[in-house]
Design a protein around this motif. Structure first.
Motif, short mmCIF file in Angstrom:
data_model
loop_
_atom_site.label_atom_id
_atom_site.label_comp_id
_atom_site.label_asym_id
_atom_site.label_seq_id
_atom_site.Cartn_x
_atom_site.Cartn_y
_atom_site.Cartn_z
N ASN B 104 0.81 -1.22 0.00
CA ASN B 104 0.00 0.00 0.00
C ASN B 104 0.84 1.27 0.00
O ASN B 104 0.39 2.31 -0.45
N THR B 105 2.10 1.18 0.46
CA THR B 105 2.92 2.40 0.47
C THR B 105 3.34 2.81 -0.95
O THR B 105 3.76 3.92 -1.17
N TRP B 106 3.25 1.89 -1.91
CA TRP B 106 3.62 2.22 -3.30
C TRP B 106 2.49 2.87 -4.08
O TRP B 106 2.66 3.23 -5.24
N SER B 107 1.31 2.97 -3.46
CA SER B 107 0.13 3.39 -4.22
C SER B 107 0.36 4.66 -5.03
O SER B 107 0.07 4.70 -6.23
N ALA B 108 0.89 5.69 -4.36
CA ALA B 108 1.03 6.97 -5.06
C ALA B 108 2.08 6.88 -6.17
O ALA B 108 1.91 7.47 -7.25
N SER B 109 3.16 6.15 -5.92
CA SER B 109 4.20 6.00 -6.95
C SER B 109 3.64 5.30 -8.18
O SER B 109 3.88 5.72 -9.32
N LEU B 110 2.91 4.22 -7.95
CA LEU B 110 2.36 3.48 -9.10
C LEU B 110 1.22 4.25 -9.76
O LEU B 110 1.02 4.17 -10.97
N GLU B 135 -11.37 4.11 6.92
CA GLU B 135 -10.76 5.35 6.42
C GLU B 135 -9.23 5.28 6.42
O GLU B 135 -8.59 5.69 5.46
N SER B 136 -8.63 4.74 7.50
CA SER B 136 -7.16 4.73 7.57
C SER B 136 -6.57 3.89 6.44
O SER B 136 -5.51 4.20 5.91
N ALA B 137 -7.25 2.83 6.04
CA ALA B 137 -6.75 1.99 4.94
C ALA B 137 -6.88 2.73 3.62
O ALA B 137 -6.01 2.62 2.74
N LEU B 138 -7.96 3.51 3.47
CA LEU B 138 -8.12 4.29 2.23
C LEU B 138 -7.05 5.37 2.11
O LEU B 138 -6.77 5.86 1.02
N GLY B 139 -6.45 5.72 3.25
CA GLY B 139 -5.40 6.74 3.24
C GLY B 139 -4.15 6.31 2.49
O GLY B 139 -3.29 7.13 2.17
N SER B 140 -4.02 5.02 2.22
CA SER B 140 -2.84 4.53 1.50
C SER B 140 -3.22 3.95 0.16
O SER B 140 -2.81 2.86 -0.21
N THR B 141 -4.05 4.69 -0.58
CA THR B 141 -4.45 4.16 -1.88
C THR B 141 -4.10 5.12 -3.02
O THR B 141 -4.47 4.88 -4.16
N GLY B 142 -3.38 6.18 -2.70
CA GLY B 142 -3.00 7.13 -3.74
C GLY B 142 -2.94 8.54 -3.18
O GLY B 142 -3.21 8.75 -2.00
N VAL B 143 -2.56 9.47 -4.04
CA VAL B 143 -2.42 10.86 -3.61
C VAL B 143 -3.78 11.43 -3.23
O VAL B 143 -4.77 11.14 -3.89
N GLN B 144 -3.82 12.20 -2.15
CA GLN B 144 -5.07 12.79 -1.69
C GLN B 144 -5.66 13.70 -2.76
O GLN B 144 -4.94 14.43 -3.43
N GLY B 145 -6.98 13.62 -2.90
CA GLY B 145 -7.62 14.47 -3.88
C GLY B 145 -7.71 13.83 -5.25
O GLY B 145 -8.30 14.39 -6.17
N LYS B 146 -7.10 12.65 -5.39
CA LYS B 146 -7.20 11.94 -6.67
C LYS B 146 -7.98 10.65 -6.42
O LYS B 146 -8.02 10.15 -5.29
N ASP B 147 -8.57 10.10 -7.47
CA ASP B 147 -9.24 8.82 -7.31
C ASP B 147 -8.21 7.77 -6.93
O ASP B 147 -7.14 7.71 -7.55
N PRO B 148 -8.51 6.93 -5.93
CA PRO B 148 -7.54 5.93 -5.50
C PRO B 148 -7.07 5.05 -6.66
O PRO B 148 -7.83 4.79 -7.59
N ALA B 149 -5.80 4.60 -6.57
CA ALA B 149 -5.25 3.74 -7.61
C ALA B 149 -5.45 2.27 -7.25
O ALA B 149 -5.13 1.39 -8.04
N ALA B 150 -5.95 2.02 -6.04
CA ALA B 150 -6.09 0.64 -5.59
C ALA B 150 -7.13 0.58 -4.47
O ALA B 150 -7.57 1.62 -3.97
N GLN B 391 1.88 9.94 0.90
CA GLN B 391 1.31 9.52 -0.39
C GLN B 391 1.76 10.50 -1.46
O GLN B 391 1.01 11.36 -1.90
N VAL B 392 3.04 10.37 -1.83
CA VAL B 392 3.61 11.23 -2.87
C VAL B 392 4.14 10.34 -3.98
O VAL B 392 4.50 9.19 -3.72
N PRO B 393 4.20 10.86 -5.20
CA PRO B 393 4.63 10.01 -6.31
C PRO B 393 6.04 9.43 -6.11
O PRO B 393 6.35 8.37 -6.64
N SER B 394 6.89 10.11 -5.36
CA SER B 394 8.26 9.61 -5.22
C SER B 394 8.42 8.77 -3.95
O SER B 394 9.53 8.59 -3.47
N GLU B 395 7.32 8.21 -3.43
CA GLU B 395 7.40 7.41 -2.21
C GLU B 395 8.34 6.24 -2.38
O GLU B 395 9.14 5.93 -1.49
N SER B 396 8.25 5.58 -3.51
CA SER B 396 9.07 4.38 -3.71
C SER B 396 10.57 4.73 -3.69
O SER B 396 11.39 3.99 -3.13
N GLN B 397 10.92 5.89 -4.27
CA GLN B 397 12.32 6.33 -4.23
C GLN B 397 12.74 6.71 -2.82
O GLN B 397 13.88 6.50 -2.42
#
Lengths: 328, 438
Positions: B104-110, B135-150, B391-397
């Motif tokens: 789930n930590t990769w959500s925003a990167s992917l 709600e806490s689980a939904l917090g790790s599904t992508g960048v806030q304000g965007k539709d979740p990626a997962a 939840q930022v795009p560069s989380e994986s890095q």
């Protein structure tokens, strides 16, 4: 009459005229045959090496991050930025690349030197027939024949701090170290990497030098022995000069393999190698695939390629000039 | 002559064939994105003790799904070490599975790659709506304000596992609630000849999970509000140093753990060599290594003072696995049905029980099956004192660069070199400079 006159030469020349194109066609076919036979190799070379290389060069001028990897061609151009970042040795990225380069050069020189030395010594030692030579030869080649992954994983177990065989022998049995050492992290990782690399590489040197030794006429040694040359002199005056051409290729191949070795450090240390053992291939892999900075990674690859081209070219120029002088 | 001509013709044909297959390789092979609406490919992350265990858990469920819908699911369990690279390769080639698991930590990167199907209201409606999930689980599904990626699939949180016997032998009555207590307990435990606390010093992700929590406890963040890396902020440096100090200064983490990356610290704990372990949902893992459930207790991860809660009393990251759909699947309907099936109450109960995780689905979480004390600790942590990784795009890095910095600091500590504020800052500065410009 006219018709016959006209017809005659036609009739006369027609067989020859037919033969001539056929002969020409045959000649064309004969001339083109080598090229046709080369075509598969050329095409493969193009597909396997040249096209990816060209793509890599294009990528090195692009800002290629996770936002564009689905279609890398849409990534914006970044000019020379990737190169600038790579060679800015005051900033961390460039500094880390330079350090990795230094580690790689030192590691390669040591590893190739040791591989060559051990391989040559073993080959010379095994030159004379003795009981059990075949078995010993086969044993020597085991590291070369083992799958890299399996072999290196075994080394990982041996190098472990708490339960590894290396610390058990060095510390528990021989009492050479005050504390058990770390081999897979920190500064010692360089020696761990070097050990595995030499263990893996010397059998190849042994194999090639053994093959080279078969071509040296025995009479040379007999004549030298008659003239009173000892073993060391025979090695210096006959063996080494006769192996010159073999060694030239051997050292070049070992150099390129060791310099670009990816499997050994990757299996030993994972995707984040310790600074002391941060070989350039893993460093570039990390820059591209782990931090998803494919543009910078490509630029580093191109710089590495240029370096290897210069070194290889220089080496070949130097050694072939040496041989020409020797031949003359 | 004929044979030469034949050879030439053969050579040319071969080269053309090779050229054709090489060019077409990307589009015709792989076969992952099932063209047939009756099949799906599913990449499952390795959750159990081994890939074989996972197959045994998942296959009966996939058979059930096939019976219900007529859609056959081809399963591939991918080890963690390969998963991100495999996803990345699939993204580049466009040849991915239809449905896959992501950390789930990769959500925003992917999400940034654009390879995953966005879960807008319409897609969520297909699986019973967004409100079904915690709600806490939904917090790790992508960048806030965007539709979740997962969509969340299994939830986990860190807890402190402690060996009851070692604690009793050392005369310690209850698990430590603060770090100071832990260090004090450590002295008593070391006096009994046992090691105190396990860590995976060479595991980049583990390092990140812990320094993230330490940063939260210091009231600091690795990223600014607008998503820029801020690794050298004084409080971040202090937080990272205090985590590494568990080995360097407080000596509660043994030096040998600096090179651990293969869950060796879990084995040390399961074998009774070590008193405490900070781990996420370790029950199934400990059981598979032969440790009985009564041998250990489970408590919240210590905080700096007081008791865990919101704000600086955060004691875990929101850990977990999400399920995602590859955007270019040829079987979107089937994929949605499969996600619905996997997140249904019944399946959530079966799968989360098998993996000793917590269901991120509200209605399943209330099931008595998840009322046992250890799950209660995890559930409570997730509800009250866990925070999602940035939840930022560069989380994986970020995981790689900062994880590596912490690995190097542990190596310094293990070698007896001083870990100072300056050395920590220098490593973090290097990590920050290696981050791609966002």
């Amino acid at each position: 009459m006219t018709t016959t006159a006209l017809k005659e030469p036609v009739r006369e020349t027609s067989p020859g005229a037919a033969r001539a194109p056929r002969r020409r066609a045959g000649r064309i076919r004969r001339l083109s045959l080598p090229y046709l036979l080369l075509l598969p190799a050329l095409l493969l070379e193009l597909l396997v090496h040249l096209v990816p290389m060209a793509i890599g060069i294009v990528m090195s001028f692009k800002e290629l991050t996770q936002f564009y990897i689905r279609d890398w061609s849409t990534a914006p151009w970044s000019g020379l930025d990737n190169y600038r970042v790579s060679v800015d040795f005051d900033a961390p990225v460039g500094k880390a690349l330079l350090q990795s380069f230094g580690v790689t050069v030192g590691f390669t020189l040591l590893s190739v030197g040791l591989c060559w030395l051990i391989g040559t010594a073993a080959a010379v030692f095994m030159q004379d027939a003795f009981r059990g030579r075949g078995l010993l030869r086969a044993l020597f080649l085991v590291p070369y024949a083992l799958p890299v992954y399996a072999a290196v994983i075994t080394w990982v177990f041996m190098f472990q701090h708490d339960n590894g065989l290396v610390n058990h022998v060095l510390h528990d049995q021989l009492h050479l170290t005050g504390e058990p050492s770390f081999w897979l992290i920190g500064d010692n990782s360089f020696y761990a990497l070097l050990t595995v690399s030499v263990w893996k590489g010397w059998p190849f040197a042994f194999l090639i030098v053994t093959a080279g030794l078969q071509n040296i006429p025995r009479e040379l040694y007999e004549a030298a022995a008659l003239d009173g040359a000892g073993t060391w002199q025979q090695i210096r005056r006959i063996t080494l000069p006769s192996l010159r051409a073999v060694n030239q290729v051997l050292v070049l191949v070992l150099f390129l393999w060791t310099f670009n070795d990816f499997n050994t450090p990757y299996v030993l240390f994972g995707k984040a190698a310790p600074e002391a053992a941060d070989l350039i291939s893993v460093h570039i892999y990390q820059s591209s695939f782990v931090t998803w900075n494919f543009g910078t990674g490509s630029a580093m690859s191109v710089l590495l390629l240029l370096f290897l081209l210069v070194v290889t070219g220089g080496y070949l120029l130097l050694t072939s000039r040496g041989r020409r002088t020797a031949d003359a | 002559m004929r044979s030469i001509r034949a050879a030439a013709v053969g050579a040319v044909t071969l080269s053309l064939a090779l050229a054709a297959t090489a060019c077409g390789g990307g589009s015709s092979t792989g076969g992952a994105s099932g063209d047939s609406p009756k099949t799906l490919t599913y990449w499952a992350s390795n959750q159990g003790a081994s890939v074989a265990v996972d197959k045994k858990v998942l296959q009966p469920e996939l058979d059930k799904f096939e019976k219900q819908t007529g859609i056959k699911v081809k399963l591939e369990v991918v080890p963690w070490s390969d998963l991100l690279n495999r996803i990345l390769t699939a993204t580049t080639s466009g040849q991915g599975p239809d449905v896959l698991n992501i950390g789930n930590t990769w959500s925003a990167s992917l999400q940034a790659t654009g390879a995953l199907l966005p879960w807008d209201e319409q897609n969520f409606a297909k699986i019973g709506g967004r409100d079904r999930f915690v709600e806490s689980a939904l917090g790790s599904t992508g960048v806030q304000g965007k539709d979740p990626a997962a969509v969340p699939l299994y939830s986990m949180a860190y807890a402190l596992y402690y060996n009851k016997k070692i604690f009793a032998d050392a005369g310690i009555g209850k698990p430590p609630a603060t770090w100071d207590e832990l260090i004090a307990d450590g002295k008593k435990i070391k006096a009994r000849g046992k090691s105190v606390l396990g860590a995976e010093g060479a595991n980049l992700s583990e390092n990140i999970h812990h320094v993230f929590v330490f940063a939260k406890q210091h009231g600091a963040d690795f990223f600014t509000a607008d998503g820029k890396p801020d690794f050298t902020a004084p409080k971040v440096v202090e937080a990272v140093k205090s985590y590494v100090d568990l080995m360097a200064k407080d000596k509660v983490v043994p030096a040998g753990d600096a090179e651990y990356a293969q869950n060796q610290s879990v084995s040390d704990f399961a074998k009774g060599r070590q008193a405490m372990l900070l781990w996420q949902s370790a029950a199934a893992n400990l059981k598979s290594q032969g440790m009985s459930e009564d041998a250990y207790g489970i408590a919240p991860v210590p905080v700096r003072s007081g008791t865990p809660g919101q704000g600086t009393q955060v004691n875990s990251m929101v850990a977990g696995i999400n399920i995602a759909v590859f955007k270019n699947t040829h079987n979107l309907d089937g994929a949605a049905k499969f996600v619905k099936f996997m997140t249904s109450d019944a399946e959530q109960k079966i799968l989360n029980t098998a993996y000793s995780t917590v269901p991120p689905v509200r209605s399943a979480q209330d099931d008595p099956a998840f009322g046992a004390p250890d799950t209660a600790v995890l559930k409570n942590t997730l509800a009250t004192s866990a925070a999602a990784l940035p939840q930022v795009p560069s989380e994986s890095q970020f995981e790689t660069t900062v994880g590596t910095a912490v690995k190097e600091l542990f190596a310094d500590a293990a070698a007896g070199r001083a870990v100072t504020t300056d050395s920590v800052r220098a490593k973090l500065e290097k990590a920050q400079q290696q981050m791609p410009a966002a």
